[in-house]
Write a protein that holds these residues in place. Structure first.
Motif, short mmCIF file in Angstrom:
data_model
loop_
_atom_site.label_atom_id
_atom_site.label_comp_id
_atom_site.label_asym_id
_atom_site.label_seq_id
_atom_site.Cartn_x
_atom_site.Cartn_y
_atom_site.Cartn_z
N VAL A 1 15.28 -5.55 -13.21
CA VAL A 1 15.07 -4.49 -14.18
C VAL A 1 14.08 -3.49 -13.60
N GLY A 2 14.21 -2.22 -13.97
CA GLY A 2 13.31 -1.18 -13.47
C GLY A 2 14.08 -0.03 -12.85
N TYR A 3 13.38 0.83 -12.15
CA TYR A 3 14.00 2.01 -11.56
C TYR A 3 13.18 2.47 -10.35
N THR A 4 13.76 3.36 -9.57
CA THR A 4 13.03 4.02 -8.48
C THR A 4 12.83 5.48 -8.84
N TYR A 5 11.79 6.09 -8.27
CA TYR A 5 11.53 7.50 -8.53
C TYR A 5 10.87 8.11 -7.31
N THR A 6 10.86 9.43 -7.26
CA THR A 6 10.27 10.16 -6.15
C THR A 6 8.94 10.77 -6.56
N SER A 7 7.94 10.63 -5.71
CA SER A 7 6.63 11.22 -5.96
C SER A 7 6.08 11.81 -4.67
N CYS A 8 5.33 12.88 -4.80
CA CYS A 8 4.72 13.52 -3.64
C CYS A 8 3.20 13.46 -3.71
N ASP A 9 2.65 12.71 -4.66
CA ASP A 9 1.21 12.61 -4.85
C ASP A 9 0.71 11.21 -4.53
N GLU A 10 -0.60 11.10 -4.32
CA GLU A 10 -1.20 9.79 -4.06
C GLU A 10 -1.19 8.94 -5.32
N GLN A 11 -0.85 7.68 -5.18
CA GLN A 11 -0.95 6.73 -6.28
C GLN A 11 -1.69 5.49 -5.81
N GLN A 12 -2.78 5.15 -6.49
CA GLN A 12 -3.53 3.94 -6.19
C GLN A 12 -3.05 2.81 -7.09
N VAL A 13 -2.96 1.62 -6.53
CA VAL A 13 -2.44 0.45 -7.23
C VAL A 13 -3.48 -0.66 -7.17
N PHE A 14 -3.84 -1.21 -8.32
CA PHE A 14 -4.78 -2.33 -8.39
C PHE A 14 -4.10 -3.50 -9.09
N LYS A 15 -3.81 -4.56 -8.33
CA LYS A 15 -3.19 -5.76 -8.87
C LYS A 15 -4.22 -6.87 -8.82
N TYR A 16 -4.41 -7.58 -9.92
CA TYR A 16 -5.47 -8.56 -10.05
C TYR A 16 -4.91 -9.98 -10.04
N ALA A 17 -5.82 -10.94 -9.83
CA ALA A 17 -5.41 -12.35 -9.81
C ALA A 17 -4.95 -12.81 -11.19
N GLU A 18 -5.54 -12.25 -12.26
CA GLU A 18 -5.14 -12.64 -13.61
C GLU A 18 -3.69 -12.23 -13.84
N ALA A 19 -2.90 -13.15 -14.36
CA ALA A 19 -1.47 -12.89 -14.56
C ALA A 19 -1.25 -11.66 -15.42
N GLY A 20 -0.42 -10.74 -14.92
CA GLY A 20 -0.04 -9.56 -15.66
C GLY A 20 -1.01 -8.41 -15.63
N LYS A 21 -2.16 -8.57 -14.98
CA LYS A 21 -3.16 -7.51 -14.98
C LYS A 21 -2.96 -6.58 -13.79
N MET A 22 -2.75 -5.29 -14.09
CA MET A 22 -2.46 -4.32 -13.03
C MET A 22 -2.71 -2.92 -13.57
N SER A 23 -3.09 -2.00 -12.70
CA SER A 23 -3.26 -0.61 -13.08
C SER A 23 -2.83 0.30 -11.94
N THR A 24 -2.49 1.52 -12.28
CA THR A 24 -2.17 2.53 -11.27
C THR A 24 -2.85 3.84 -11.66
N TYR A 25 -3.23 4.60 -10.63
CA TYR A 25 -3.92 5.86 -10.86
C TYR A 25 -3.38 6.96 -9.95
N TRP A 26 -3.06 8.08 -10.56
CA TRP A 26 -2.74 9.29 -9.81
C TRP A 26 -4.04 9.87 -9.28
N LYS A 27 -4.03 10.34 -8.03
CA LYS A 27 -5.20 10.98 -7.43
C LYS A 27 -4.79 12.31 -6.82
N GLY A 28 -5.64 13.30 -7.00
CA GLY A 28 -5.33 14.61 -6.45
C GLY A 28 -6.37 15.63 -6.86
#
Length: 273
Positions: free
Chosen positions: A193-220
């Motif tokens: 399930v899910g999709y793909t997409y196109t981006s031209c900007d920086e994206q930071q990804v933080f995935k944690y040890a705790e199950a299901g905990k994750m964040s993403t941030y646009w930077k620019g």
């Protein structure tokens, strides 16, 4: 956003609910599902990978109970007809929330959405498989000195959720500021399930040890010169999947926004300190 009768509008004076000495006055307008029963303001950033600044704070809310009060026990009572049913993913919930931060003439906003999936007839008698697909888009009001530098959001299992265990996540890691295809596709169990997409900007990804905990941030670094206060300047998206015990019920999720990085440009705002 969906129809107005599904949401409530809250006006928040941050200094009253979370006094932080020495920080500029900030008011916020939150639009959340009418079934959300609590919104929490807390000092500092929930993301340990994003260091907190003196005036940092996070805004947290939990899923409405209506999304979690169902058990997906596909294996119980399965006869030959049910056993022959091919696995498939089912969307069982979605909603959005909006946050607008105001420091006088300068306004920034972040719209956050989530879609939930469960795999039906997965053939597994021990686990059920779920995903939380979250996204955000953000901007500032037009034609000001404000510069958008960072925005995003996070998701994690709530304190009241049944115990969950990591199954999969996407995207696999951060992306640089050049044009590329990003995949948010993952496996629940036997179904993708899910999709793909196109981006031209920086994206930071933080995935944690705790199950299901994750964040993403646009930077620019973007200014809104369009004349349109609703112009999207930055966006992020990520997808997490967990497994939960067969008879434990659906997972419950918490979502958060950090205060840092909405817009700076010498404005002296709390998240620029």
């Amino acid at each position: 956003m969906n129809s107005a009768d599904q949401y409530r509008v809250l006006e928040v004076n941050v200094a009253e609910v979370l006094p932080i000495p020495g920080c500029e006055p900030v008011t916020e307008t939150l639009i959340v599902s009418k079934d959300v029963t609590e919104i929490r303001y807390q000092r500092g950033n929930i993301d340990s990978a994003e260091p907190s600044k003196p005036c940092s704070y996070s805004v947290v809310w939990d899923d409405p109970a209506s999304l979690t009060s169902v058990k997906d026990n596909q294996e119980e009572g399965r006869g030959s007809a049910l056993a022959a049913t091919a696995p498939y993913d089912e969307e069982y919930g979605h909603y959005c929330a909006s946050r607008t931060t105001n420091t006088g003439a300068n306004v920034a906003w972040n719209d956050a959405c989530v879609v939930y999936h469960v795999e039906k007839y997965d053939g597994n008698s021990t686990w059920n498989f779920y995903s939380s697909h979250v996204s955000s888009s953000c901007g500032t009001n037009a034609n000001t000195n404000g510069v958008l530098e960072s925005c995003g959001r996070g998701v994690m299992l709530s304190a009241t959720s049944p115990t969950g265990y990591w199954n999969s996540y996407a995207p696999a890691g951060p992306s640089p500021d050049n044009c590329r295809t990003i995949s948010n596709v993952l496996n629940l169990w036997t179904v993708s399930v899910g999709y793909t997409y196109t981006s031209c900007d920086e994206q930071q990804v933080f995935k944690y040890a705790e199950a299901g905990k994750m964040s993403t941030y646009w930077k620019g670094s973007k200014k809104n010169t369009s004349g349109n206060n609703n112009q999207v300047l930055g966006a992020t998206s990520h997808h997490v999947a967990v497994k939960v015990g067969q008879n434990d019920g659906r997972p419950s999720w918490s979502h958060w926004w950090n205060s840092d990085g909405y817009y700076c440009g010498g404005l002296g705002l709390p998240w620029c300190l």
